[in-house]
Design an enzyme around this catalytic site. Structure first.
Site, PDB file in Angstrom:
ATOM      1  N   HIS A  76       2.479  -0.447   2.134  1.00 30.41           N
ATOM      2  CA  HIS A  76       1.115  -0.582   1.641  1.00 30.41           C
ATOM      3  C   HIS A  76       1.145  -0.815   0.131  1.00 30.41           C
ATOM      4  O   HIS A  76       2.044  -0.321  -0.557  1.00 30.41           O
ATOM      5  CB  HIS A  76       0.316   0.693   1.921  1.00 30.41           C
ATOM      6  CG  HIS A  76       0.069   0.925   3.370  1.00 30.41           C
ATOM      7  ND1 HIS A  76       0.997   1.510   4.199  1.00 30.41           N
ATOM      8  CD2 HIS A  76      -0.999   0.638   4.149  1.00 30.41           C
ATOM      9  CE1 HIS A  76       0.505   1.580   5.423  1.00 30.41           C
ATOM     10  NE2 HIS A  76      -0.696   1.058   5.427  1.00 30.41           N
ATOM     11  N   ASP A 127      23.435  -6.694 -13.648  1.00 27.18           N
ATOM     12  CA  ASP A 127      23.188  -8.053 -14.132  1.00 27.18           C
ATOM     13  C   ASP A 127      23.502  -8.190 -15.620  1.00 27.18           C
ATOM     14  O   ASP A 127      24.113  -9.164 -16.045  1.00 27.18           O
ATOM     15  CB  ASP A 127      21.735  -8.445 -13.869  1.00 27.18           C
ATOM     16  CG  ASP A 127      21.442  -9.848 -14.346  1.00 27.18           C
ATOM     17  OD1 ASP A 127      22.151 -10.790 -13.933  1.00 27.18           O
ATOM     18  OD2 ASP A 127      20.496 -10.018 -15.150  1.00 27.18           O
TER      19      ASP A 127
END
Length: 156
Positions: A76, A127
């Site tokens: 949700h 990263d």
């Protein structure tokens, strides 16, 4: 206990929370990234070529919590009231533990948001540091605790 995301035909559904009460919800998740001594030192000193690794990872984790429903199909959309991402540097193991705390007032919990936040924070560290160390290992991502809702409190 049956799976809540399946209907009687076994098809994936979004859980209906219409009748659930709005309560205060909190979830905390954590995970770890291990790396070489040189990479760890660069992160710790703030000397990584890409800049403030943990600062960027913190922002990435926070941003990810707000986009969880875009990534996890049956989640949700939640109006989060708090999100914090914190890091603990562990010199002996050359690892960094990330911890994401999320809160809202809602009809469904924020466990997935906390897990998404911590995962994204760790992926961002990877990263930003992969040029220094491609052998980094992300591990131990888990829900530490949750509070609120019909199922009650949970502590790992």
């Amino acid at each position: 206990m049956p799976f809540t995301h399946l209907n009687e035909k076994g098809e994936a559904i979004m859980v209906d929370v219409t009748e659930k009460a709005v309560t205060h919800r909190t979830a905390i998740a954590s995970g770890r990234i291990s790396m070489s001594a040189a990479c760890y030192q660069a992160v710790k000193e703030g000397s990584a070529k890409k800049g403030d690794v943990l600062g960027v990872a913190r922002v990435a984790g926070i941003m990810a919590t707000k986009r969880t429903a875009d990534l996890i199909p049956l989640c949700h959309v939640l109006a989060l009231t708090k999100c914090a991402v914190d890091f603990t540097l562990e010199d002996e193991s050359h690892s960094i533990t990330a911890r994401c705390t999320v809160q809202c007032e809602g009809k469904t919990g924020v466990e997935m948001e906390a897990l998404t936040g911590v995962s994204t924070a760790l992926l961002t560290v990877y990263d930003m540091c992969k040029a220094m160390d491609k052998r980094m290992v992300i591990s131990d991502i888990h829900l530490c605790e949750k509070q609120g809702g019909k199922s009650g409190d949970f502590v790992f």
